[in-house]
Design a protein around this motif. Structure first.
Motif, PDB file in Angstrom:
ATOM      1  N   ASN A   1      10.969   5.287  -7.353  1.00 42.24           N
ATOM      2  CA  ASN A   1      11.109   6.265  -6.287  1.00 42.24           C
ATOM      3  C   ASN A   1      10.449   7.599  -6.627  1.00 42.24           C
ATOM      4  O   ASN A   1      10.151   8.386  -5.728  1.00 42.24           O
ATOM      5  CB  ASN A   1      12.595   6.504  -5.985  1.00 42.24           C
ATOM      6  CG  ASN A   1      13.277   5.262  -5.446  1.00 42.24           C
ATOM      7  OD1 ASN A   1      12.623   4.330  -4.993  1.00 42.24           O
ATOM      8  ND2 ASN A   1      14.596   5.237  -5.521  1.00 42.24           N
ATOM      9  N   PHE A   2      10.256   7.872  -7.904  1.00 50.12           N
ATOM     10  CA  PHE A   2       9.503   9.062  -8.319  1.00 50.12           C
ATOM     11  C   PHE A   2       8.004   8.813  -8.221  1.00 50.12           C
ATOM     12  O   PHE A   2       7.252   9.663  -7.748  1.00 50.12           O
ATOM     13  CB  PHE A   2       9.876   9.435  -9.751  1.00 50.12           C
ATOM     14  CG  PHE A   2       9.288  10.730 -10.237  1.00 50.12           C
ATOM     15  CD1 PHE A   2      10.024  11.904 -10.179  1.00 50.12           C
ATOM     16  CD2 PHE A   2       8.005  10.787 -10.787  1.00 50.12           C
ATOM     17  CE1 PHE A   2       9.493  13.105 -10.640  1.00 50.12           C
ATOM     18  CE2 PHE A   2       7.464  11.973 -11.249  1.00 50.12           C
ATOM     19  CZ  PHE A   2       8.214  13.146 -11.173  1.00 50.12           C
ATOM     20  N   LEU A   3       7.585   7.628  -8.631  1.00 49.35           N
ATOM     21  CA  LEU A   3       6.147   7.325  -8.696  1.00 49.35           C
ATOM     22  C   LEU A   3       5.530   7.072  -7.329  1.00 49.35           C
ATOM     23  O   LEU A   3       4.359   7.374  -7.106  1.00 49.35           O
ATOM     24  CB  LEU A   3       5.918   6.095  -9.573  1.00 49.35           C
ATOM     25  CG  LEU A   3       6.209   6.250 -11.062  1.00 49.35           C
ATOM     26  CD1 LEU A   3       6.125   4.893 -11.755  1.00 49.35           C
ATOM     27  CD2 LEU A   3       5.261   7.250 -11.699  1.00 49.35           C
ATOM     28  N   PHE A   4       6.305   6.486  -6.408  1.00 52.66           N
ATOM     29  CA  PHE A   4       5.770   6.053  -5.121  1.00 52.66           C
ATOM     30  C   PHE A   4       6.772   6.370  -4.003  1.00 52.66           C
ATOM     31  O   PHE A   4       7.978   6.487  -4.243  1.00 52.66           O
ATOM     32  CB  PHE A   4       5.516   4.538  -5.114  1.00 52.66           C
ATOM     33  CG  PHE A   4       4.526   4.070  -6.136  1.00 52.66           C
ATOM     34  CD1 PHE A   4       3.163   4.132  -5.889  1.00 52.66           C
ATOM     35  CD2 PHE A   4       4.963   3.570  -7.361  1.00 52.66           C
ATOM     36  CE1 PHE A   4       2.248   3.694  -6.834  1.00 52.66           C
ATOM     37  CE2 PHE A   4       4.052   3.131  -8.309  1.00 52.66           C
ATOM     38  CZ  PHE A   4       2.694   3.193  -8.045  1.00 52.66           C
ATOM     39  N   ASP A   5       6.248   6.447  -2.796  1.00 47.63           N
ATOM     40  CA  ASP A   5       7.126   6.509  -1.633  1.00 47.63           C
ATOM     41  C   ASP A   5       7.553   5.089  -1.312  1.00 47.63           C
ATOM     42  O   ASP A   5       6.897   4.365  -0.577  1.00 47.63           O
ATOM     43  CB  ASP A   5       6.404   7.144  -0.441  1.00 47.63           C
ATOM     44  CG  ASP A   5       7.299   7.230   0.788  1.00 47.63           C
ATOM     45  OD1 ASP A   5       8.444   6.743   0.739  1.00 47.63           O
ATOM     46  OD2 ASP A   5       6.845   7.775   1.812  1.00 47.63           O
ATOM     47  N   THR A   6       8.680   4.711  -1.878  1.00 42.68           N
ATOM     48  CA  THR A   6       9.208   3.356  -1.705  1.00 42.68           C
ATOM     49  C   THR A   6      10.231   3.294  -0.579  1.00 42.68           C
ATOM     50  O   THR A   6      10.912   2.271  -0.418  1.00 42.68           O
ATOM     51  CB  THR A   6       9.880   2.872  -3.001  1.00 42.68           C
ATOM     52  OG1 THR A   6      10.948   3.775  -3.311  1.00 42.68           O
ATOM     53  CG2 THR A   6       8.901   2.835  -4.162  1.00 42.68           C
ATOM     54  N   SER A   7      10.385   4.373   0.184  1.00 44.70           N
ATOM     55  CA  SER A   7      11.506   4.493   1.114  1.00 44.70           C
ATOM     56  C   SER A   7      11.569   3.351   2.115  1.00 44.70           C
ATOM     57  O   SER A   7      12.648   2.795   2.374  1.00 44.70           O
ATOM     58  CB  SER A   7      11.440   5.836   1.846  1.00 44.70           C
ATOM     59  OG  SER A   7      10.194   5.991   2.515  1.00 44.70           O
TER      60      SER A   7
ATOM     61  N   ASP B   1       0.831  -1.206   0.000  1.00 42.42           N
ATOM     62  CA  ASP B   1       0.000   0.000   0.000  1.00 42.42           C
ATOM     63  C   ASP B   1       0.868   1.259   0.000  1.00 42.42           C
ATOM     64  O   ASP B   1       0.889   2.044   0.951  1.00 42.42           O
ATOM     65  CB  ASP B   1      -0.917  -0.024   1.224  1.00 42.42           C
ATOM     66  CG  ASP B   1      -2.040   0.988   1.132  1.00 42.42           C
ATOM     67  OD1 ASP B   1      -2.226   1.577   0.047  1.00 42.42           O
ATOM     68  OD2 ASP B   1      -2.725   1.208   2.150  1.00 42.42           O
ATOM     69  N   LEU B   2       1.573   1.464  -1.119  1.00 45.52           N
ATOM     70  CA  LEU B   2       2.497   2.590  -1.245  1.00 45.52           C
ATOM     71  C   LEU B   2       1.756   3.871  -1.599  1.00 45.52           C
ATOM     72  O   LEU B   2       0.799   3.864  -2.378  1.00 45.52           O
ATOM     73  CB  LEU B   2       3.528   2.296  -2.334  1.00 45.52           C
ATOM     74  CG  LEU B   2       4.416   1.071  -2.129  1.00 45.52           C
ATOM     75  CD1 LEU B   2       5.252   0.818  -3.373  1.00 45.52           C
ATOM     76  CD2 LEU B   2       5.312   1.249  -0.915  1.00 45.52           C
ATOM     77  N   GLU B   3       2.235   4.967  -1.063  1.00 41.99           N
ATOM     78  CA  GLU B   3       1.665   6.272  -1.396  1.00 41.99           C
ATOM     79  C   GLU B   3       2.158   6.699  -2.770  1.00 41.99           C
ATOM     80  O   GLU B   3       3.348   6.658  -3.059  1.00 41.99           O
ATOM     81  CB  GLU B   3       2.081   7.309  -0.358  1.00 41.99           C
ATOM     82  CG  GLU B   3       1.557   8.706  -0.662  1.00 41.99           C
ATOM     83  CD  GLU B   3       2.164   9.767   0.235  1.00 41.99           C
ATOM     84  OE1 GLU B   3       1.777  10.936   0.096  1.00 41.99           O
ATOM     85  OE2 GLU B   3       3.042   9.426   1.046  1.00 41.99           O
ATOM     86  N   ARG B   4       1.238   7.103  -3.625  1.00 37.69           N
ATOM     87  CA  ARG B   4       1.615   7.618  -4.944  1.00 37.69           C
ATOM     88  C   ARG B   4       2.234   9.009  -4.778  1.00 37.69           C
ATOM     89  O   ARG B   4       1.686   9.867  -4.088  1.00 37.69           O
ATOM     90  CB  ARG B   4       0.373   7.672  -5.842  1.00 37.69           C
ATOM     91  CG  ARG B   4       0.616   8.160  -7.257  1.00 37.69           C
ATOM     92  CD  ARG B   4       1.239   7.105  -8.138  1.00 37.69           C
ATOM     93  NE  ARG B   4       1.513   7.636  -9.472  1.00 37.69           N
ATOM     94  CZ  ARG B   4       0.650   7.615 -10.481  1.00 37.69           C
ATOM     95  NH1 ARG B   4      -0.556   7.073 -10.313  1.00 37.69           N
ATOM     96  NH2 ARG B   4       0.985   8.105 -11.658  1.00 37.69           N
ATOM     97  N   THR B   5       3.367   9.236  -5.435  1.00 43.35           N
ATOM     98  CA  THR B   5       4.065  10.509  -5.286  1.00 43.35           C
ATOM     99  C   THR B   5       4.464  11.148  -6.608  1.00 43.35           C
ATOM    100  O   THR B   5       5.036  12.244  -6.605  1.00 43.35           O
ATOM    101  CB  THR B   5       5.347  10.325  -4.446  1.00 43.35           C
ATOM    102  OG1 THR B   5       6.172   9.336  -5.066  1.00 43.35           O
ATOM    103  CG2 THR B   5       5.032   9.920  -3.025  1.00 43.35           C
TER     104      THR B   5
ATOM    105  N   HIS C   1       5.780  15.858  -8.527  1.00 49.93           N
ATOM    106  CA  HIS C   1       6.419  14.884  -7.646  1.00 49.93           C
ATOM    107  C   HIS C   1       6.349  15.383  -6.215  1.00 49.93           C
ATOM    108  O   HIS C   1       6.736  16.519  -5.922  1.00 49.93           O
ATOM    109  CB  HIS C   1       7.876  14.658  -8.036  1.00 49.93           C
ATOM    110  CG  HIS C   1       8.601  13.743  -7.101  1.00 49.93           C
ATOM    111  ND1 HIS C   1       8.187  12.440  -6.873  1.00 49.93           N
ATOM    112  CD2 HIS C   1       9.686  13.922  -6.311  1.00 49.93           C
ATOM    113  CE1 HIS C   1       9.001  11.870  -5.997  1.00 49.93           C
ATOM    114  NE2 HIS C   1       9.914  12.744  -5.633  1.00 49.93           N
ATOM    115  N   ARG C   2       5.830  14.535  -5.345  1.00 47.36           N
ATOM    116  CA  ARG C   2       5.795  14.848  -3.919  1.00 47.36           C
ATOM    117  C   ARG C   2       7.107  14.360  -3.311  1.00 47.36           C
ATOM    118  O   ARG C   2       7.261  13.196  -2.954  1.00 47.36           O
ATOM    119  CB  ARG C   2       4.604  14.203  -3.235  1.00 47.36           C
ATOM    120  CG  ARG C   2       4.497  14.513  -1.754  1.00 47.36           C
ATOM    121  CD  ARG C   2       3.159  14.084  -1.196  1.00 47.36           C
ATOM    122  NE  ARG C   2       2.082  14.808  -1.838  1.00 47.36           N
ATOM    123  CZ  ARG C   2       0.879  14.299  -2.113  1.00 47.36           C
ATOM    124  NH1 ARG C   2       0.608  13.029  -1.814  1.00 47.36           N
ATOM    125  NH2 ARG C   2      -0.042  15.031  -2.695  1.00 47.36           N
TER     126      ARG C   2
END
Length: 869
Positions: free
Chosen positions: A484-490, A427-431, A806-807
């Motif tokens: 890493n641009f599309l989602f908060d994959t951190s 459930d990754l945040e879209r960024t 991009h967030r």
């Protein structure tokens, strides 16, 4: 840690200060427990006066012990060190932040963020892993392991900690607990097993209670890699559960899994990720105390238990059926219009008790029927035995499939009340977002997004449909900048990297897949093992997380040292029998490693990149001697590369698109004239190929950047927009809704590629979307976490407009440009705490932009491209 401020200014603000949003601890979402006693804090500043410059901040901690206030200097707002005493296990606290500027302005206090530590020490666990005594075989289905207990009064607080060998679905008093799917997830179980925590306050009632969980095979004991390969990690499923209760009078009680628990059979008769699930709806999923058996305590090392870093797997979207019709063979065929990973949910009615409904899945059709050959041995079939004529909802629990189409046996259209696809994934945040004037490019971008959603399912997998679904290192090292641009994959990728380090061999070799279920004494593989260096470097670049570099540093260094031991005296890695430039379109369908690019050229280029990234990581971490050593090594590799592989007239050994792209993007040719000649040769090769792609995975990720570096923006755009096979837009023209594994996974006549290995949902070739973000949208970080970034869209007559957003860790960056003839209007939004270097189309020099929204008008040069690249 920031410096302590001696006093707080009380000056009245002269303008409206920004507000603080998205206060977070580490990378976990609110409500998740932390595995860190000193969690780092991050926040964003939004709105208000664009001239506000944070140079101080206050953090207020409210805990049971009282209220503490920390005052610090500094402009940092991303992963700021914890300024208080370490949290203890189970400790819950509230944190809020406000920020000040040098002229005395202060933001309002942020909303409070609730922070809760998990169980930080193995001694915190009183629970034991327990396994059914006889209901534990592969053919016994999914048991429900449970206990019953009584309490005189409802507790004022109740927390359930749970894990498993296998996957579990928790239940308390007949109520499904939480939304997590396939918990505890897939890790290197021998060394790391995740646990979850659930707030079940209000579910535990006065009187008798039933606590338990369904247990499925999942990755722990289901089929993996090849047919019949089950029990990769163990023979017995087991549950670990610890319910901690606190009552109004201050007393506590803990319900822990132990030898007194029981297990009963359920209606899930069979479950497997590859093959599907069989369920008899006449048999309850709830425990049956009257027909229960005892459990055995399974000895296990509880020090393996860790809290998760990123989000859980959950349902993220529901897609209704687009069409319902009969296939040529008469099967009921459903098209959802989008290739996804997840479940099919059916509501049926009017069927007799004992009737069977069978659902089969596939990504594409061939001859009007499901194309099931690409699944290889995976059955991807769910079978339901119905309980009667009343309306029943059918949905699996412990399996998932990759599909756009299904066919249904056992019912007709009138008996199908409703059907939808339930999308599953981490459930990754879209960024990140990008839209252009070209509908095909927009579809290509969407396809990359959907492939990430379908393959980011607890680990970054290669595909979600066939008998594989593994964490291939080569795919994610190429796709990580895009991801890493599309989602908060951190947190998601940081957790996966911990498994990579755990699986790494003592000599530094990195397995091809993580978690490693091949266990073949993996040899070092160029472009695959480099994930050990590339992925943490990209995480630091995107999210400014020095912690991930620190945790992974020994793993990064071990990989580079391993390759150094394999390299020749001139620092060339003369690698052979490797994956190489995997899936070159000229390679035979059954031999995807037989690429045009010489394997030693590919391997040495990968080696140089990892050495350079390792040097940068060493510099960031203050490892001065290592920084010098590996920087010098990277220079030596580049010299060796040029001497061994590059001629005086700029020809690179094997003379194909990939080798030139790697040489240019890797800065492996120092002589400017030779470099220019190599760039000219690359453009020539692309034009000779009618702008089609002639690269495998390694070359595809960098070829457009190489063309830009060669001064051929026109060729790069023409190549990106090519529609004949092989090209990125060929698949779009064939109706693809995800990225294909092969350039020709489907042939022009609609038949599936004859190769055994053919997937229609593989994100690796979607790495081109990173180029689209940076070169069309124009957004690229120039320091970690986008503290500074560049806006440099390559505006040409190929497109009329583009909008990118991009967030980043500091807030939303937005770039929008539109073109009318030669005139270009450019708008850039710069969030608080950042600054941008902006190249206005037609300008010879960039301008600096601080916080706020800025607009410029530029004029294209006659060639139609930005003059400087």
């Amino acid at each position: 840690m920031a410096d302590v401020e001696s006093e707080t200014s009380t000056m009245t603000p002269r303008t409206t200060p920004p507000t603080i949003t998205r206060l977070r601890a580490e990378q976990v979402l609110p409500g998740e427990v932390l595995g860190e006693p000193r969690p780092r804090l991050s926040w964003m500043l939004d709105g208000g006066d664009p001239h506000f410059r944070q140079d101080r901040f206050e953090v207020e901690l409210t805990a049971r012990s009282g209220v503490e206030l920390y005052r610090g200097h500094g402009s940092e707002n991303v992963l700021v060190a914890w300024p208080f005493r370490p949290l203890s296990s189970r400790e819950s606290a509230r944190v809020r932040v406000r920020c000040g500027s040098s002229d005395g302005e202060w933001t309002p206090w942020s909303p409070s963020c609730v922070i809760e530590a998990g169980l930080l020490d193995p001694a915190d666990w009183s629970a034991q892993f327990v396994s059914p005594r006889t209901l534990a075989g592969m053919e016994d289905g999914a048991p429900h392991v449970f206990t019953e207990f009584e309490v005189a009064q409802a507790p004022v607080a109740a927390t359930l900690y749970m894990s498993a060998h296998g996957i579990y679905e928790p239940w308390l008093n007949g109520v499904r607990v939480g939304q997590d799917v396939f918990a505890p997830g897939w890790t290197t179980y021998q060394k790391r097993v995740r646990y979850q925590a659930y707030d079940v306050t209000g579910v535990v009632a006065a009187g008798r209670n039933t606590l338990g969980a369904l247990l499925g095979n999942g990755w722990y004991r289901g089929q993996l890699v090849w047919k019949g390969n089950r029990r990769s990690y163990g023979k017995r499923l087991a549950l670990l559960a610890q319910l901690e209760l606190r009552f109004a009078d201050g007393t506590t009680r803990t319900i822990s899994s132990d030898g007194s628990w029981r297990a009963s059979a359920t209606g899930i008769l069979f479950d497997d990720f590859y093959d599907g699930q069989t369920q008899d709806l006449r048999i309850s999923l709830q425990p049956d105390p009257a027909n229960a058996e005892g459990v055995d305590v399974i000895k296990a090392d509880l020090s393996r238990l860790v809290a998760r870093r990123g989000p859980a797997v959950r349902p993220t979207e529901r897609i209704p059926a687009r069409s319902l019709k009969r296939s040529p063979s008469g099967r009921l065929l459903v098209d959802f219009g989008q290739n996804v990973a997840g479940w099919v949910e059916l509501t049926v009615a009017g069927l007799t008790e004992g009737a069977e409904v069978v659902v089969r899945h596939a990504e594409v059709l061939e001859g009007g029927e499901l194309a099931r050959r690409p699944l290889r041995s995976a059955q991807a079939t769910c079978t339901y035995i119905l309980a009667g004529e009343h309306a029943q909802t059918l949905r699996p629990t412990f399996t998932y499939s990759g599909f756009r189409y299904i066919d249904i046996l056992g019912l007709d259209e009138a008996q199908l009340v409703e059907v939808s696809a339930v999308v599953l994934g981490t459930d990754l945040e879209r960024t990140g977002w990008l839209t252009t004037s070209d509908a095909d490019l927009n579809r290509l971008h969407d396809n990359a997004v959907w492939s990430a959603r379908g393959n980011f399912l607890d680990v970054p997998t290669d595909c979600p449909q066939r008998d594989e679904r593994l964490g291939w290192t080569g795919d994610i090292q190429l796709f990580s900048p895009t991801a890493n641009f599309l989602f908060d994959t951190s947190g998601f990728l940081a957790g996966w990297l911990e498994d990579l380090a755990a699986e790494q061999l003592p000599d530094g070799s990195v397995p091809f897949i993580i978690p490693d279920v091949l266990r073949e004494g993996t040899a070092a593989a160029a472009g695959w093992g480099d994930a050990a260096v590339v992925v943490p470097s990209e995480l630091h670049r995107a999210f400014a997380d020095e912690g991930v570099l620190a945790r992974q540093y020994s793993s990064m260094r071990a990989w580079v040292d391993k390759v150094t031991s394999l390299a020749d005296e001139d620092h060339v890695w003369d690698a052979r029998d490797q994956f190489g430039d995997w899936l070159d379109p000229t390679a035979p369908p059954d031999a995807p490693m037989k690429a045009q690019a010489d394997q030693a050229v590919v391997a040495t280029a990968c080696y140089a990149r990892s050495a350079r990234l390792l040097a940068q990581a060493a510099h960031t971490l203050g490892e001065v001697r290592d920084a010098r050593r590996y920087s010098a090594l990277a220079d030596d590799i580049a010299r060796g590369f040029q001497a061994r592989f590059v001629t005086a007239d700029g020809r690179v050994l094997s003379d194909c698109q990939t080798v030139y792209a790697l040489a240019l993007c890797g800065d492996l040719i120092s002589d400017e004239a030779v470099r220019a000649a190599a760039g000219d040769r690359l453009a020539e090769l692309v034009v000779e190929a009618d702008y089609t792609v002639a690269t495998g995975l390694q070359g595809t990720a960098v070829i457009l950047d190489a063309l830009v570096m060669a001064g051929r923006v026109d060729v790069a755009y023409r190549m990106l927009r090519e529609t004949q096979m092989p090209s990125w837009l060929y698949a779009v023209g064939m109706g693809a809704t995800t990225i294909w594994e092969r350039w020709d996974s489907m042939l022009p006549d609609g038949s599936v590629n004859p190769g055994e290995m053919t997937s229609f949902n593989h994100y690796a070739n979607g790495a081109v979307v990173d180029w689209m973000h940076r070169r069309i949208g124009g957004i690229a970080p120039t320091s970690p976490g986008y503290r500074t970034f560049e806006v440099r869209p390559l505006v040409t007559r190929d497109l009329d407009f583009a909008r990118a957003r991009h967030r980043c860790p500091h807030g939303d960056i937005a770039v929008e440009w539109s073109r009318e003839g030669q005139v270009v209007d450019l708008s850039v939004r710069v969030p608080h705490g950042t600054s941008a270097t902006v190249w206005v189309p037609g300008s010879r020099e960039p301008v600096r932009a601080e916080t706020g929204t800025h607009r410029w008008r530029g004029v294209l040069h006659p060639a139609g491209a930005a003059p400087t690249v």
